[in-house]
Design a protein around this motif. Structure first.
Motif, PDB file in Angstrom:
ATOM      1  N   GLY A 116      34.646 -12.284  50.967  1.00 19.94           N
ATOM      2  CA  GLY A 116      34.870 -13.324  51.981  1.00 19.94           C
ATOM      3  C   GLY A 116      34.331 -14.674  51.566  1.00 19.94           C
ATOM      4  O   GLY A 116      34.289 -15.594  52.374  1.00 19.94           O
ATOM      5  N   ARG A 117      33.914 -14.814  50.300  1.00 18.84           N
ATOM      6  CA  ARG A 117      33.395 -16.104  49.806  1.00 18.84           C
ATOM      7  C   ARG A 117      34.260 -16.547  48.619  1.00 18.84           C
ATOM      8  O   ARG A 117      33.990 -16.182  47.470  1.00 18.84           O
ATOM      9  N   PRO A 118      35.290 -17.337  48.897  1.00 22.66           N
ATOM     10  CA  PRO A 118      36.266 -17.667  47.856  1.00 22.66           C
ATOM     11  C   PRO A 118      35.654 -18.348  46.636  1.00 22.66           C
ATOM     12  O   PRO A 118      36.187 -18.225  45.537  1.00 22.66           O
ATOM     13  N   LEU A 119      34.551 -19.052  46.800  1.00 17.18           N
ATOM     14  CA  LEU A 119      33.987 -19.777  45.659  1.00 17.18           C
ATOM     15  C   LEU A 119      32.981 -18.943  44.865  1.00 17.18           C
ATOM     16  O   LEU A 119      32.304 -19.464  43.989  1.00 17.18           O
ATOM     17  N   ALA A 120      32.929 -17.649  45.175  1.00 11.17           N
ATOM     18  CA  ALA A 120      31.994 -16.787  44.437  1.00 11.17           C
ATOM     19  C   ALA A 120      32.727 -15.615  43.796  1.00 11.17           C
ATOM     20  O   ALA A 120      32.185 -14.530  43.649  1.00 11.17           O
ATOM     21  N   GLN A 121      33.983 -15.858  43.402  1.00 13.21           N
ATOM     22  CA  GLN A 121      34.812 -14.767  42.878  1.00 13.21           C
ATOM     23  C   GLN A 121      34.952 -14.792  41.355  1.00 13.21           C
ATOM     24  O   GLN A 121      35.742 -14.056  40.786  1.00 13.21           O
ATOM     25  N   ASP A 122      34.187 -15.646  40.691  1.00 14.42           N
ATOM     26  CA  ASP A 122      34.376 -15.808  39.243  1.00 14.42           C
ATOM     27  C   ASP A 122      33.244 -15.224  38.414  1.00 14.42           C
ATOM     28  O   ASP A 122      33.048 -15.617  37.251  1.00 14.42           O
ATOM     29  N   GLY A 123      32.468 -14.348  39.016  1.00 16.91           N
ATOM     30  CA  GLY A 123      31.431 -13.662  38.244  1.00 16.91           C
ATOM     31  C   GLY A 123      30.062 -14.306  38.356  1.00 16.91           C
ATOM     32  O   GLY A 123      29.902 -15.409  38.875  1.00 16.91           O
ATOM     33  N   ARG A 124      29.113 -13.565  37.791  1.00 11.51           N
ATOM     34  CA  ARG A 124      27.701 -13.943  37.929  1.00 11.51           C
ATOM     35  C   ARG A 124      27.394 -15.274  37.237  1.00 11.51           C
ATOM     36  O   ARG A 124      26.708 -16.132  37.765  1.00 11.51           O
ATOM     37  N   ARG A 125      27.920 -15.410  36.015  1.00  9.95           N
ATOM     38  CA  ARG A 125      27.606 -16.622  35.249  1.00  9.95           C
ATOM     39  C   ARG A 125      28.110 -17.875  35.985  1.00  9.95           C
ATOM     40  O   ARG A 125      27.420 -18.889  36.063  1.00  9.95           O
ATOM     41  N   ALA A 126      29.310 -17.780  36.553  1.00 14.19           N
ATOM     42  CA  ALA A 126      29.874 -18.923  37.287  1.00 14.19           C
ATOM     43  C   ALA A 126      29.044 -19.212  38.541  1.00 14.19           C
ATOM     44  O   ALA A 126      28.846 -20.375  38.925  1.00 14.19           O
ATOM     45  N   PHE A 127      28.546 -18.151  39.160  1.00 10.60           N
ATOM     46  CA  PHE A 127      27.730 -18.327  40.365  1.00 10.60           C
ATOM     47  C   PHE A 127      26.432 -19.074  40.016  1.00 10.60           C
ATOM     48  O   PHE A 127      26.028 -20.007  40.699  1.00 10.60           O
ATOM     49  N   LEU A 128      25.808 -18.670  38.907  1.00  7.44           N
ATOM     50  CA  LEU A 128      24.571 -19.339  38.465  1.00  7.44           C
ATOM     51  C   LEU A 128      24.858 -20.797  38.103  1.00  7.44           C
ATOM     52  O   LEU A 128      24.062 -21.696  38.398  1.00  7.44           O
ATOM     53  N   ALA A 129      26.009 -21.035  37.484  1.00  3.17           N
ATOM     54  CA  ALA A 129      26.369 -22.404  37.094  1.00  3.17           C
ATOM     55  C   ALA A 129      26.592 -23.270  38.340  1.00  3.17           C
ATOM     56  O   ALA A 129      26.192 -24.444  38.380  1.00  3.17           O
ATOM     57  N   LEU A 130      27.212 -22.671  39.347  1.00  2.76           N
ATOM     58  CA  LEU A 130      27.453 -23.410  40.595  1.00  2.76           C
ATOM     59  C   LEU A 130      26.116 -23.791  41.235  1.00  2.76           C
ATOM     60  O   LEU A 130      25.925 -24.920  41.700  1.00  2.76           O
ATOM     61  N   PHE A 131      25.180 -22.862  41.220  1.00  2.00           N
ATOM     62  CA  PHE A 131      23.854 -23.165  41.771  1.00  2.00           C
ATOM     63  C   PHE A 131      23.197 -24.305  40.983  1.00  2.00           C
ATOM     64  O   PHE A 131      22.624 -25.231  41.572  1.00  2.00           O
ATOM     65  N   ALA A 132      23.287 -24.227  39.664  1.00  3.93           N
ATOM     66  CA  ALA A 132      22.662 -25.261  38.823  1.00  3.93           C
ATOM     67  C   ALA A 132      23.243 -26.635  39.148  1.00  3.93           C
ATOM     68  O   ALA A 132      22.529 -27.636  39.201  1.00  3.93           O
ATOM     69  N   GLN A 133      24.556 -26.652  39.416  1.00  5.97           N
ATOM     70  CA  GLN A 133      25.234 -27.902  39.774  1.00  5.97           C
ATOM     71  C   GLN A 133      24.749 -28.451  41.110  1.00  5.97           C
ATOM     72  O   GLN A 133      24.710 -29.630  41.347  1.00  5.97           O
ATOM     73  N   ARG A 134      24.409 -27.512  42.026  1.00  2.00           N
ATOM     74  CA  ARG A 134      24.128 -27.900  43.401  1.00  2.00           C
ATOM     75  C   ARG A 134      22.656 -28.113  43.713  1.00  2.00           C
ATOM     76  O   ARG A 134      22.325 -28.759  44.706  1.00  2.00           O
TER      77      ARG A 134
END
Ligand code: S3P
Length: 167
Positions: A116-134
């Motif tokens: 149910g979280r469309p922006l968290a569907q690209d795997g762990r590494r992408a999730f960590l990168a998104l956090f680093a960006q934010r």
């Protein structure tokens, strides 16, 4: 009293802790995602799929302004992307005390369902990168950074320490 506003990454516990906090403080609880879903009559994944993220962000900004303007203080759990747009978040920051729930993103990803979280569907590494960006934006928006995540109760206890009469 000001609103108590919770921000942070998807899955960090804003909704769970918001509900607990509302009960402890005797305040109503609102969740920006839930308000968007109620107003639009569509789930978040459906909104992203049929209307696109930009449309969702417009709805989210409108909801933030409406919640900020409420006279009665509330606990407000924000969608993870809301604080990234300064103009959308400004009314909540002005009328609230803002807490960044700075839970480790790797731990979040490993423990919390990302369904149910469309922006968290690209795997762990992408999730960590998104956090680093934010992360810098979350810190900039926050009045307080919260660090205790052993349980929702522990998180809420740390938040309460920063509120008048809550410690
Ligand atoms: C988003 C977080 C979600 C929801 C949407 C986008 C984001 O809320 O608003 O899927 O950009 O981080 P939660 O933080 O409650 O998962």
């Amino acid at each position: 009293m000001k609103h108590v506003v919770l921000i942070g990454m998807m899955g960090c516990g804003k909704t769970t802790c918001g509900n607990l906090l509302g009960a402890r403080l005797g305040l109503p609880v609102a969740d920006t995602d839930a308000c968007v879903v109620a107003q639009e009559g569509q789930s978040i994944p459906d909104l992203f799929a049929t209307r696109g993220e930009a449309y969702f962000r417009t709805c989210e900004g409108r909801v933030a302004a409406e919640l900020a303007a409420r006279q009665e203080a509330a606990v407000i759990a924000c969608g993870g992307g809301l604080p990234l747009r300064e103009e959308a978040f400004a009314p909540l920051r002005e009328r609230g005390v803002v807490f960044f729930l700075n839970r480790d993103p790797g731990e979040i990803y490993d423990r919390v369902s990302m369904q149910g979280r469309p922006l968290a569907q690209d795997g762990r590494r992408a999730f960590l990168a998104l956090f680093a960006q934010r992360e810098a934006a979350y810190r900039r928006c926050a009045h307080h950074v919260i660090t205790q995540f052993s349980s929702p109760e522990a998180t809420v206890a740390e938040i309460l320490q920063h509120l008048p009469g809550g410690g």
